[in-house]
Write a protein that holds these residues in place. Structure first.
Motif, short mmCIF file in Angstrom:
data_model
loop_
_atom_site.label_atom_id
_atom_site.label_comp_id
_atom_site.label_asym_id
_atom_site.label_seq_id
_atom_site.Cartn_x
_atom_site.Cartn_y
_atom_site.Cartn_z
N GLY A 7 0.82 -1.21 0.00
CA GLY A 7 0.00 0.00 0.00
C GLY A 7 0.85 1.26 0.00
N LEU A 8 1.92 1.27 0.81
CA LEU A 8 2.80 2.43 0.87
C LEU A 8 3.52 2.64 -0.47
CD1 LEU A 8 4.12 4.69 2.51
CD2 LEU A 8 5.84 3.02 3.27
N MET A 9 3.97 1.55 -1.08
CA MET A 9 4.66 1.66 -2.37
C MET A 9 3.73 2.24 -3.43
SD MET A 9 6.34 -1.28 -4.78
CE MET A 9 4.72 -1.81 -5.34
N LEU A 10 2.50 1.72 -3.51
CA LEU A 10 1.53 2.23 -4.48
C LEU A 10 1.26 3.71 -4.24
CD1 LEU A 10 -1.03 -0.72 -4.49
CD2 LEU A 10 0.42 -0.05 -6.41
N ASP A 11 1.11 4.07 -2.97
CA ASP A 11 0.83 5.46 -2.60
C ASP A 11 1.97 6.38 -3.03
OD1 ASP A 11 -1.70 5.68 -1.64
OD2 ASP A 11 -1.13 5.99 0.45
N LEU A 12 3.19 6.01 -2.71
CA LEU A 12 4.33 6.89 -2.99
C LEU A 12 4.61 7.00 -4.48
CD1 LEU A 12 6.78 5.98 -0.09
CD2 LEU A 12 5.37 8.03 -0.32
N VAL A 13 4.51 5.88 -5.20
CA VAL A 13 4.72 5.94 -6.65
C VAL A 13 3.61 6.77 -7.31
CG1 VAL A 13 4.87 4.61 -8.79
CG2 VAL A 13 5.98 3.76 -6.72
N ARG A 67 7.37 11.56 3.64
CA ARG A 67 7.75 10.97 2.35
C ARG A 67 6.79 11.35 1.24
NH1 ARG A 67 8.73 4.86 4.40
NH2 ARG A 67 6.92 5.46 5.67
N TYR A 68 5.54 11.62 1.58
CA TYR A 68 4.55 11.99 0.57
C TYR A 68 4.87 13.37 -0.03
CZ TYR A 68 1.60 8.04 1.86
OH TYR A 68 1.11 6.77 2.07
N ILE A 69 5.09 14.34 0.84
CA ILE A 69 5.43 15.68 0.35
C ILE A 69 6.78 15.65 -0.36
CG2 ILE A 69 5.99 18.04 1.07
CD1 ILE A 69 3.89 17.82 3.22
N ALA A 70 7.70 14.83 0.15
CA ALA A 70 9.01 14.71 -0.50
C ALA A 70 8.87 14.15 -1.91
CB ALA A 70 9.93 13.82 0.33
N ALA A 71 7.99 13.16 -2.08
CA ALA A 71 7.78 12.58 -3.42
C ALA A 71 7.20 13.62 -4.37
CB ALA A 71 6.86 11.37 -3.32
#
Length: 209
Positions: A7-13, A67-71
């Motif tokens: 879930g985290l990988m899908l979210d960040l990508v 990590r979300y804002i960083a992405a």
């Protein structure tokens, strides 16, 4: 890969890809570096924030995990520096948008299922997650949101979310169901633009009064 990691990988990508679509559109509209960053963050985070608020997961992951804002910021920087390379793609904003649509339709639906929602609400939340960022991005550049226009958009997200639910019901490996959902959503969106497919209209709509 466990459910949390997937879930985290899908979210960040998805965050990066949608951020790149927003930033690319901002560069195309001749925004300055601050405008590029704002549009990238809006496109990247809006869908996930809406999803988390609906699920009662507050504060939303976009604000509790840097990590979300960083992405999103990384996507803005990539578009700022590498716009000429990105623009060589045919319809780069549409291609990035299609991929982000698939990633967020799948991640939104998965998170809803993990939160205990029934299949139908989970599908709806997956679609809302997928279209939220693109809708805000389009409104910020004074364009009618794609989800409300003639191109098939929400239907593509619906396909991805339904695949996730079907995979869950059949006890398929989550990674396989997610991959199929992303590919089918992005593929359907791209083909719909290429072939000029439109969602059904009401009889007589669009005619002058």
């Amino acid at each position: 890969m466990d459910d949390v990691s997937l879930g985290l990988m899908l979210d960040l990508v998805g965050t990066f890809v949608f951020g790149l679509s927003g930033a690319t559109l901002a560069v195309r509209r001749d925004f300055d570096i601050f405008g590029i960053l704002v549009l990238a963050i809006a496109a990247a985070l809006a869908g996930g924030v809406i999803r988390d608020v609906f699920l009662g997961a507050t504060p939303p992951a976009a604000f509790s995990d840097t990590r979300y804002i960083a992405a999103a910021a990384l996507a803005a920087g990539a578009a700022f520096v590498g716009y000429r390379v990105i623009e060589r793609l045919a319809k780069p904003v549409m291609l990035l948008d299609a991929l982000g649509l698939g990633l967020f339709a799948v991640s939104g639906c998965r998170k809803a299922l993990e939160a205990g929602l029934d299949p139908l609400p989970a599908v709806i939340l997956g679609v809302v997650t997928a279209v939220g960022g693109g809708a805000l991005r389009d409104m910020l550049v004074a364009e009618p949101p794609r989800v409300l226009r003639e191109e098939v958009y929400a239907l593509a997200a619906l396909i991805g979310a339904v695949i996730v639910v079907a995979g869950d019901m059949m006890a398929l490996p989550p990674g396989w169901a997610a991959a199929i959902g992303v590919v089918m959503t992005a593929g359907f969106r791209i083909v719909s633009v290429w072939r000029g497919w439109n969602a059904p209209r009401a009889p007589g709509s669009g005619k002058p009064r």
